[in-house]
Write an enzyme that holds these catalytic residues in place. Structure first.
Site, PDB file in Angstrom:
ATOM      1  N   SER A   1      11.013  10.687   8.371  1.00 53.77           N
ATOM      2  CA  SER A   1       9.809  11.179   8.105  1.00 53.77           C
ATOM      3  C   SER A   1      10.522  12.686   8.129  1.00 53.77           C
ATOM      4  O   SER A   1      10.912  12.492   8.985  1.00 53.77           O
ATOM      5  CB  SER A   1       8.561  11.068   9.179  1.00 53.77           C
ATOM      6  OG  SER A   1       7.877  11.955   9.407  1.00 53.77           O
TER       7      SER A   1
ATOM      8  N   SER B   1       0.903  -1.027   0.151  1.00 54.48           N
ATOM      9  CA  SER B   1      -0.175   0.060   0.109  1.00 54.48           C
ATOM     10  C   SER B   1       0.845   1.799   0.117  1.00 54.48           C
ATOM     11  O   SER B   1       2.042   1.456  -0.091  1.00 54.48           O
ATOM     12  CB  SER B   1      -0.624  -0.468   1.169  1.00 54.48           C
ATOM     13  OG  SER B   1       0.022  -0.460   2.703  1.00 54.48           O
TER      14      SER B   1
ATOM     15  N   TYR C   1       7.688   7.665  17.162  1.00 55.54           N
ATOM     16  CA  TYR C   1       7.603   7.981  15.641  1.00 55.54           C
ATOM     17  C   TYR C   1       8.608   9.325  15.436  1.00 55.54           C
ATOM     18  O   TYR C   1       9.647   7.922  14.570  1.00 55.54           O
ATOM     19  CB  TYR C   1       6.228   8.274  15.488  1.00 55.54           C
ATOM     20  CG  TYR C   1       6.780   8.320  13.603  1.00 55.54           C
ATOM     21  CD1 TYR C   1       6.645   7.065  12.690  1.00 55.54           C
ATOM     22  CD2 TYR C   1       6.366   9.249  13.373  1.00 55.54           C
ATOM     23  CE1 TYR C   1       6.520   7.148  12.437  1.00 55.54           C
ATOM     24  CE2 TYR C   1       6.455   9.217  12.002  1.00 55.54           C
ATOM     25  CZ  TYR C   1       6.211   8.100  11.598  1.00 55.54           C
ATOM     26  OH  TYR C   1       6.650   8.361   9.372  1.00 55.54           O
TER      27      TYR C   1
ATOM     28  N   ILE D   1       2.826   4.805  -0.207  1.00 55.24           N
ATOM     29  CA  ILE D   1       4.675   4.761  -1.228  1.00 55.24           C
ATOM     30  C   ILE D   1       5.167   3.540  -1.174  1.00 55.24           C
ATOM     31  O   ILE D   1       6.035   4.317  -2.177  1.00 55.24           O
ATOM     32  CB  ILE D   1       5.798   6.062   0.863  1.00 55.24           C
ATOM     33  CG1 ILE D   1       4.094   6.758   1.094  1.00 55.24           C
ATOM     34  CG2 ILE D   1       6.724   5.953  -0.269  1.00 55.24           C
ATOM     35  CD1 ILE D   1       5.199   7.524   1.880  1.00 55.24           C
TER      36      ILE D   1
HETATM   37  N1  NAP Z   1       1.836   8.345   4.962  1.00 54.06           N
HETATM   38  C1  NAP Z   1       2.501   9.367   5.639  1.00 54.06           C
HETATM   39  O1  NAP Z   1       1.774  10.653   5.834  1.00 54.06           O
HETATM   40  C2  NAP Z   1       3.874   9.081   5.886  1.00 54.06           C
HETATM   41  C3  NAP Z   1       5.025  10.469   5.901  1.00 54.06           C
HETATM   42  C4  NAP Z   1       6.120  10.804   6.357  1.00 54.06           C
HETATM   43  C5  NAP Z   1       6.713   9.240   6.406  1.00 54.06           C
HETATM   44  N2  NAP Z   1       5.958   7.834   6.379  1.00 54.06           N
HETATM   45  C6  NAP Z   1       6.317   7.010   6.340  1.00 54.06           C
HETATM   46  O2  NAP Z   1       6.279   6.117   4.927  1.00 54.06           O
HETATM   47  C7  NAP Z   1       6.595   4.866   4.842  1.00 54.06           C
HETATM   48  C8  NAP Z   1       5.179   3.902   4.479  1.00 54.06           C
HETATM   49  O3  NAP Z   1       3.827   4.694   4.586  1.00 54.06           O
HETATM   50  P1  NAP Z   1       2.692   5.064   3.866  1.00 54.06           P
HETATM   51  O4  NAP Z   1       2.121   6.156   4.540  1.00 54.06           O
HETATM   52  O5  NAP Z   1       2.243   4.078   2.890  1.00 54.06           O
HETATM   53  O6  NAP Z   1       1.957   3.805   5.038  1.00 54.06           O
HETATM   54  P2  NAP Z   1       0.847   2.362   4.783  1.00 54.06           P
HETATM   55  O7  NAP Z   1      -0.051   2.543   3.499  1.00 54.06           O
HETATM   56  O8  NAP Z   1       0.002   1.855   6.160  1.00 54.06           O
HETATM   57  O9  NAP Z   1       2.491   1.518   4.440  1.00 54.06           O
HETATM   58  C9  NAP Z   1       2.996   1.001   5.586  1.00 54.06           C
HETATM   59  C10 NAP Z   1       3.246  -0.431   4.702  1.00 54.06           C
HETATM   60  O10 NAP Z   1       4.118  -1.363   6.264  1.00 54.06           O
HETATM   61  C11 NAP Z   1       4.216  -2.390   6.250  1.00 54.06           C
HETATM   62  N3  NAP Z   1       3.887  -3.121   7.282  1.00 54.06           N
HETATM   63  C12 NAP Z   1       3.540  -2.441   8.617  1.00 54.06           C
HETATM   64  N4  NAP Z   1       3.654  -3.851   9.147  1.00 54.06           N
HETATM   65  C13 NAP Z   1       4.562  -4.014   9.115  1.00 54.06           C
HETATM   66  C14 NAP Z   1       5.365  -5.297  10.112  1.00 54.06           C
HETATM   67  N5  NAP Z   1       5.559  -5.404  11.299  1.00 54.06           N
HETATM   68  N6  NAP Z   1       6.661  -5.767   8.973  1.00 54.06           N
HETATM   69  C15 NAP Z   1       6.442  -5.581   7.677  1.00 54.06           C
HETATM   70  N7  NAP Z   1       6.176  -5.091   7.106  1.00 54.06           N
HETATM   71  C16 NAP Z   1       4.471  -3.903   7.787  1.00 54.06           C
HETATM   72  C17 NAP Z   1       2.607  -2.660   5.557  1.00 54.06           C
HETATM   73  O11 NAP Z   1       2.566  -4.201   4.908  1.00 54.06           O
HETATM   74  P3  NAP Z   1       1.213  -5.051   4.679  1.00 54.06           P
HETATM   75  O12 NAP Z   1       0.313  -4.483   6.096  1.00 54.06           O
HETATM   76  O13 NAP Z   1       1.231  -6.021   3.270  1.00 54.06           O
HETATM   77  O14 NAP Z   1       2.419  -5.825   6.078  1.00 54.06           O
HETATM   78  C18 NAP Z   1       2.354  -1.477   4.163  1.00 54.06           C
HETATM   79  O15 NAP Z   1       2.968  -1.623   3.250  1.00 54.06           O
HETATM   80  C19 NAP Z   1       6.307   4.509   6.541  1.00 54.06           C
HETATM   81  O16 NAP Z   1       7.429   4.111   7.344  1.00 54.06           O
HETATM   82  C20 NAP Z   1       5.871   5.343   7.567  1.00 54.06           C
HETATM   83  O17 NAP Z   1       5.934   5.642   8.797  1.00 54.06           O
HETATM   84  C21 NAP Z   1       4.481   8.109   5.599  1.00 54.06           C
END
Ligand code: NAP
Length: 267
Positions: free
Chosen positions: A129, A12, A142, A14
């Protein structure tokens, strides 16, 4: 021969956008998910080989690494977003967060870097982040996890870049990825922080809903990977250039007050 890229958390947001962008540019992409078999056909991206990986589970990491061949690019993207007042965060939740956001990615990095070094080429991108650069209330665990991840990468660059292996951090600002629905929140019953926490979370969710698209972050990650000499830090979204300029120019106490005000806190 195509380069091999591993993108963690490619089911999902990024990670999925990055995996798709790399596959579109001819990389052989291995994307991970805790449950690759449950990624529905709508969410599956053509050209990505999905494999199981739970970064909080040492056995799952060992199994994943045992089946992994040479890797040219590692994008440490998987992560958990956690919120709550520091004094009320359960210890096991903080430990899980650090296993997923820091220790798991470092184990993967340690496993792939020697092979990259031998082959004279490698890229490791930590998806950090902007909160690591601009800490906010109720995000201490975080913020600390993302600052730790950046710290590992920024220091290890000195060691590995002479061998053609570049570690870099991409700090996204607010991204409309749906992460907010999966955010873990901890607040004690009757907490003195309840009102402030609720105001903060409402502001945060509203800002994130207006955030940039995951594809924009994916483009930044691809740029970082394909640069001849990737920079130590890339920031994308949330007005990053202005925010970093303001941070350089204004005293830290003023920046702290501006952040508090932007999230409805009176400080
Ligand atoms: N969205 C924002 O505003 C934002 C801002 C700054 C940084 N980020 C960072 O960007 C990255 C991606 O976030 P996103 O926004 O794309 O969120 P997301 O859609 O929730 O993606 C998170 C991903 O992490 C995987 N995951 C969760 N728990 C896990 C585990 N225990 N072991 C292995 N994989 C796991 C999930 O895959 P499964 O559930 O399929 O295992 C999912 O694909 C994260 O590191 C987040 O901290 C996001």
């Amino acid at each position: 021969m195509s380069r091999v890229a591993v993108v963690t958390g490619a089911s999902s947001g990024i990670g999925k956008a990055t995996a798709a962008a790399l596959a579109g540019r001819g990389y052989r992409v291995i994307g991970t998910s805790r449950k690759p078999d449950s990624i529905g056909p709508d969410a599956t991206v053509t050209g990505i080989e999905y494999r199981a990986l739970d970064l909080t589970d040492a056995v799952s990491i060992d199994t994943f690494l045992a089946e992994l061949g040479p890797v040219d690019v590692l994008v440490n993207n998987a992560g958990e977003s956690q919120a709550g007042p520091l004094a009320e965060l359960p210890g096991d939740a903080v430990e899980r967060l650090f296993r997923l956001n820091v220790l798991g990615p470092i184990t993967l990095t340690k496993a792939v870097v020697p092979g990259m070094r031998e082959r004279g080429y490698g890229r490791v991108v930590m998806v950090g982040s902007m909160l690591a650069s601009f800490p906010m209330p109720y995000r201490s665990s975080y913020v600390a996890s993302k600052a730790a991840l950046r710290g590992f990468a920024t220091a290890a660059r000195f060691e590995e870049s002479p061998f053609g292996v570049w570690l870099t951090t991409v700090e996204p600002g607010q991204v409309d990825s749906g992460l907010r629905e999966r955010r873990t929140k901890y607040i004690a019953e009757g907490s003195c922080h309840a009102a402030d926490f609720s105001t903060f979370m409402t502001e945060l969710d509203a800002k994130q809903a207006k955030g940039i698209a995951p594809d924009t972050v994916a483009s930044c990650i691809v740029d970082a990977i394909e640069a001849d000499r990737p920079r130590p830090l890339y920031a994308v979204g949330s007005n990053a250039p202005v925010m970093f300029a303001v941070r350089r120019l204004l005293p830290r106490t003023i920046v702290e007050r501006l952040i508090a005000r932007a999230y409805g806190m009176s400080r």
